[in-house]
Design a protein around this motif. Structure first.
Motif, PDB file in Angstrom:
ATOM      1  N   GLN A  22       0.829  -1.205   0.000  1.00  0.00           N
ATOM      2  CA  GLN A  22       0.000   0.000   0.000  1.00  0.00           C
ATOM      3  C   GLN A  22       0.867   1.261   0.000  1.00  0.00           C
ATOM      4  O   GLN A  22       0.539   2.232  -0.677  1.00  0.00           O
ATOM      5  CB  GLN A  22      -0.940  -0.013   1.203  1.00  0.00           C
ATOM      6  CG  GLN A  22      -2.042  -1.038   1.063  1.00  0.00           C
ATOM      7  CD  GLN A  22      -2.867  -1.216   2.328  1.00  0.00           C
ATOM      8  OE1 GLN A  22      -2.395  -0.961   3.430  1.00  0.00           O
ATOM      9  NE2 GLN A  22      -4.097  -1.663   2.156  1.00  0.00           N
ATOM     10  N   GLU A  23       1.976   1.221   0.738  1.00  0.00           N
ATOM     11  CA  GLU A  23       2.900   2.361   0.732  1.00  0.00           C
ATOM     12  C   GLU A  23       3.502   2.559  -0.658  1.00  0.00           C
ATOM     13  O   GLU A  23       3.618   3.692  -1.128  1.00  0.00           O
ATOM     14  CB  GLU A  23       4.018   2.136   1.742  1.00  0.00           C
ATOM     15  CG  GLU A  23       3.595   2.261   3.176  1.00  0.00           C
ATOM     16  CD  GLU A  23       4.713   1.910   4.147  1.00  0.00           C
ATOM     17  OE1 GLU A  23       5.906   1.979   3.757  1.00  0.00           O
ATOM     18  OE2 GLU A  23       4.391   1.564   5.291  1.00  0.00           O
ATOM     19  N   LYS A  24       3.888   1.452  -1.301  1.00  0.00           N
ATOM     20  CA  LYS A  24       4.457   1.544  -2.655  1.00  0.00           C
ATOM     21  C   LYS A  24       3.446   2.160  -3.616  1.00  0.00           C
ATOM     22  O   LYS A  24       3.799   2.989  -4.464  1.00  0.00           O
ATOM     23  CB  LYS A  24       4.853   0.158  -3.161  1.00  0.00           C
ATOM     24  CG  LYS A  24       6.046  -0.441  -2.479  1.00  0.00           C
ATOM     25  CD  LYS A  24       6.312  -1.821  -3.048  1.00  0.00           C
ATOM     26  CE  LYS A  24       7.394  -2.558  -2.294  1.00  0.00           C
ATOM     27  NZ  LYS A  24       7.619  -3.907  -2.844  1.00  0.00           N
ATOM     28  N   ILE A  25       2.178   1.745  -3.493  1.00  0.00           N
ATOM     29  CA  ILE A  25       1.132   2.276  -4.365  1.00  0.00           C
ATOM     30  C   ILE A  25       0.993   3.782  -4.149  1.00  0.00           C
ATOM     31  O   ILE A  25       0.923   4.554  -5.116  1.00  0.00           O
ATOM     32  CB  ILE A  25      -0.205   1.543  -4.123  1.00  0.00           C
ATOM     33  CG1 ILE A  25      -0.114   0.105  -4.664  1.00  0.00           C
ATOM     34  CG2 ILE A  25      -1.363   2.284  -4.785  1.00  0.00           C
ATOM     35  CD1 ILE A  25      -1.277  -0.786  -4.273  1.00  0.00           C
ATOM     36  N   GLN A  26       0.961   4.216  -2.890  1.00  0.00           N
ATOM     37  CA  GLN A  26       0.823   5.645  -2.596  1.00  0.00           C
ATOM     38  C   GLN A  26       2.002   6.442  -3.148  1.00  0.00           C
ATOM     39  O   GLN A  26       1.818   7.522  -3.716  1.00  0.00           O
ATOM     40  CB  GLN A  26       0.678   5.877  -1.091  1.00  0.00           C
ATOM     41  CG  GLN A  26      -0.638   5.394  -0.537  1.00  0.00           C
ATOM     42  CD  GLN A  26      -1.827   5.999  -1.269  1.00  0.00           C
ATOM     43  OE1 GLN A  26      -1.883   7.204  -1.505  1.00  0.00           O
ATOM     44  NE2 GLN A  26      -2.771   5.162  -1.650  1.00  0.00           N
TER      45      GLN A  26
END
Length: 61
Positions: A22-26
């Motif tokens: 999720q951090e990578k996506i953000q």
């Protein structure tokens, strides 16, 4: 280590992986030209981890 403790550790590991993706996506979405193929891949990984968590939770009492 007890069976339940082992299952809970595995679940926590999957949750950590979901958070990382999720951090990578953000981070990717904040770029001027996001790589949507990478985002789609990370979303697929998140769904896989969620399914594994569901299976593991069913094994818990």
């Amino acid at each position: 280590m007890g069976r339940n403790k082992d299952i809970r550790k595995k679940i926590e590991g999957h949750r950590r992986q979901i958070a990382l993706h999720q951090e990578k996506i953000q981070r990717e979405l904040s770029k001027p030209n996001p790589d949507y193929d990478a985002i789609r891949d990370w979303q697929t990984h998140i769904r896989k981890h969620e399914m594994l968590i569901e299976r593991l939770e069913k094994k818990l009492p």
